[in-house]
Design a protein around this motif. Sequence first.
Motif, mmCIF file in Angstrom:
data_model
loop_
_atom_site.group_PDB
_atom_site.id
_atom_site.type_symbol
_atom_site.label_atom_id
_atom_site.label_comp_id
_atom_site.label_asym_id
_atom_site.label_seq_id
_atom_site.Cartn_x
_atom_site.Cartn_y
_atom_site.Cartn_z
ATOM 1 N N GLU A 29 0.822 -1.177 0.026
ATOM 2 C CA GLU A 29 0.121 0.089 0.095
ATOM 3 C C GLU A 29 0.802 1.141 -0.052
ATOM 4 O O GLU A 29 0.707 2.400 0.583
ATOM 5 N N GLN A 30 2.059 1.247 -0.665
ATOM 6 C CA GLN A 30 2.899 2.346 -0.800
ATOM 7 C C GLN A 30 2.612 3.340 -1.990
ATOM 8 O O GLN A 30 3.160 4.254 -2.480
ATOM 9 N N ILE A 31 1.537 2.829 -2.979
ATOM 10 C CA ILE A 31 1.236 3.427 -3.933
ATOM 11 C C ILE A 31 -0.132 4.108 -3.946
ATOM 12 O O ILE A 31 -0.975 3.259 -3.427
ATOM 13 N N LEU A 32 -0.602 5.233 -4.281
ATOM 14 C CA LEU A 32 -1.609 5.887 -3.845
ATOM 15 C C LEU A 32 -2.185 6.005 -5.409
ATOM 16 O O LEU A 32 -1.818 7.111 -6.107
ATOM 17 N N PRO A 33 -3.058 5.271 -5.880
ATOM 18 C CA PRO A 33 -3.553 5.436 -7.380
ATOM 19 C C PRO A 33 -4.396 6.738 -7.295
ATOM 20 O O PRO A 33 -5.400 6.940 -6.522
ATOM 21 N N VAL A 34 -4.449 7.738 -8.280
ATOM 22 C CA VAL A 34 -5.331 8.621 -8.485
ATOM 23 C C VAL A 34 -6.022 8.592 -9.982
ATOM 24 O O VAL A 34 -5.282 8.528 -10.980
ATOM 25 N N ILE A 35 -7.234 8.299 -10.210
ATOM 26 C CA ILE A 35 -7.864 7.936 -11.329
ATOM 27 C C ILE A 35 -8.517 9.493 -11.609
ATOM 28 O O ILE A 35 -9.644 9.621 -11.148
ATOM 29 N N ASP A 36 -8.092 9.984 -12.698
ATOM 30 C CA ASP A 36 -8.449 11.348 -13.004
ATOM 31 C C ASP A 36 -9.358 11.448 -14.141
ATOM 32 O O ASP A 36 -9.216 10.704 -15.112
ATOM 33 N N GLY A 37 -10.502 11.799 -13.977
ATOM 34 C CA GLY A 37 -11.531 11.954 -15.242
ATOM 35 C C GLY A 37 -12.438 10.665 -15.299
ATOM 36 O O GLY A 37 -12.779 10.293 -16.608
ATOM 37 N N LEU A 38 -13.206 10.096 -14.162
ATOM 38 C CA LEU A 38 -14.063 9.069 -14.459
ATOM 39 C C LEU A 38 -15.064 9.546 -15.155
ATOM 40 O O LEU A 38 -15.850 8.741 -15.855
#
Length: 540
Positions: A29-38
């Motif tokens: 859990e060292q990666i923070l996914p950011v999903i931009d533009g759903l």
Amino acid sequence: MPVKDMLARHLAATYDLKPVVARTLVEAEQILPVIDGLDEMDETDEPGYGSRAARALRALEDYEHGLERCSLVVTCRADQYDALVADQAAPRRVVRVDVNRVTGDKAWRFVQAVTDQRDPERWQPVLDALTRDGHVLAGALDTPWRLTLAVSVYEQRDPVTGRYVRSPRALTEFADELSIREHLLGLFIPARLAAADPAGKGPGAGRAHAWLSVLAGHLRANASRPPFHGRVLSSTDLVLHRLWPLAGDRPRAIGALVALITCLPGVAVVAAALALVLAQTEIVDGRISGRTVSAFMLIWLPGLVALGLVWEPVRAWREVWSAADDVGARRLHGGRDRRKAVVDGVFAAVGGFLAGLAPIMAFDIDLPLWLPLGFAVLFGIGMAIPEPRDGFRGGADPEAIIRNEAVRTVVAALTFGPGFGFILGLGFGELLDGLPSVTAVAAGAVFAMSLVASWSLLLSRRYLGLLLSVRGRLPWRLGRFLRRCYDAGLLRTSGIAYQFRHRELQDYLAAHPVPPPPGPEPHGGGSSDSGEEAGTRLPG
């Protein structure tokens, strides 16, 4: 594909991490996914339970299952997210953060902060309208993007006189928000290009608008088209070596033709050598001379390689999605890779020197030892050049993949080609009567360079096919044009991809392939107190 696997694969491919390291980072859990533009995944403003956005949210919910805290961020327009919630498509246990629209007072402070306060009267009609209840301008400029559009368009200056090109007062005379939005979007490209290129050395605003419209139309079509040869095409990313589907299958055909052209010199060299060996074959007392047998033994390996060259054009057509599409162009990364490249180069150079020295000693050829040593060093350098992998050079560089592949191919051809040609040609020339050693070495170099060009230009062939297929609709130096648009603030970068600065700009260009004609401002425009003209001028 599960989200964890997709993240690990993305980290390994994009940031050159080892798969085990990428997987460990995701699991820890060292990666923070950011999903931009759903909200950009579907064409409709009311996506249902079966929409792409809903499927993405369900996959993300599976990724979060069992975690004590939220470990990802998703951005979406409020109305579309509300539609997903109404259809029970949104995930549970989430924290929702709403970003409110810009109020008239905040817009007023923004305009004051970023404009030239030496002439505050220019923007005073706009500032008054923004703080007036019910004025259409307050609703039209209620986002940071729209405010940026307005300031960019109406702060444009003439590069010669320094006078403002148009008056902000014209913004107060539109009847509705849609007219204001399209007015600003239509002038945004000429305003940004003029600011970034005052001398007008780059393409004019009209051509830039037309070229960007082609790309925007391609992205819009990707959002609703079925998978192209089994792959879903991006509706937001402009990746140079993945743009070839814009022209359908024609770039594939051109790529196969280029592969055929590059392999023909190598095949011709092998065919000529074989014909020469056969022509000089003599059977005396039922035996073939030892020199002829040696020549046959020396030509069998290039002959097998030539068969592979002949197959390359077929593979270039049949292989729709090359592995290089996902891998990209590699650079040396880390001390281990550098040491391996040095070791490979040293062993290749030593082997090449011994292979070049053997015919000199066997046939007593009068050549200085530094000559085979020099060609062996070239051979070693060519063998040590790393294979393609990623496209980063000091950060994200969208043009690096195509550029690195082309540069690597040229360097490899100019090093491996002469080195291999000397090793092969020197011995072959001594085995056949009447074949000068210089000619044999040159033929070997041509064969090696044809080999490198045929097997290395995997992505560049498709990219060249794209440029030839859309000539007139897109610039020949497409990468340079996109870089100019990025410098002008029309595009942004995301890893190795270009993206339009805002989805509104992309949608506007897709719907308006022809730029608005130059002319006076709508509704009379008028002049500011400083006396600048209100007419719209297109640079270039």
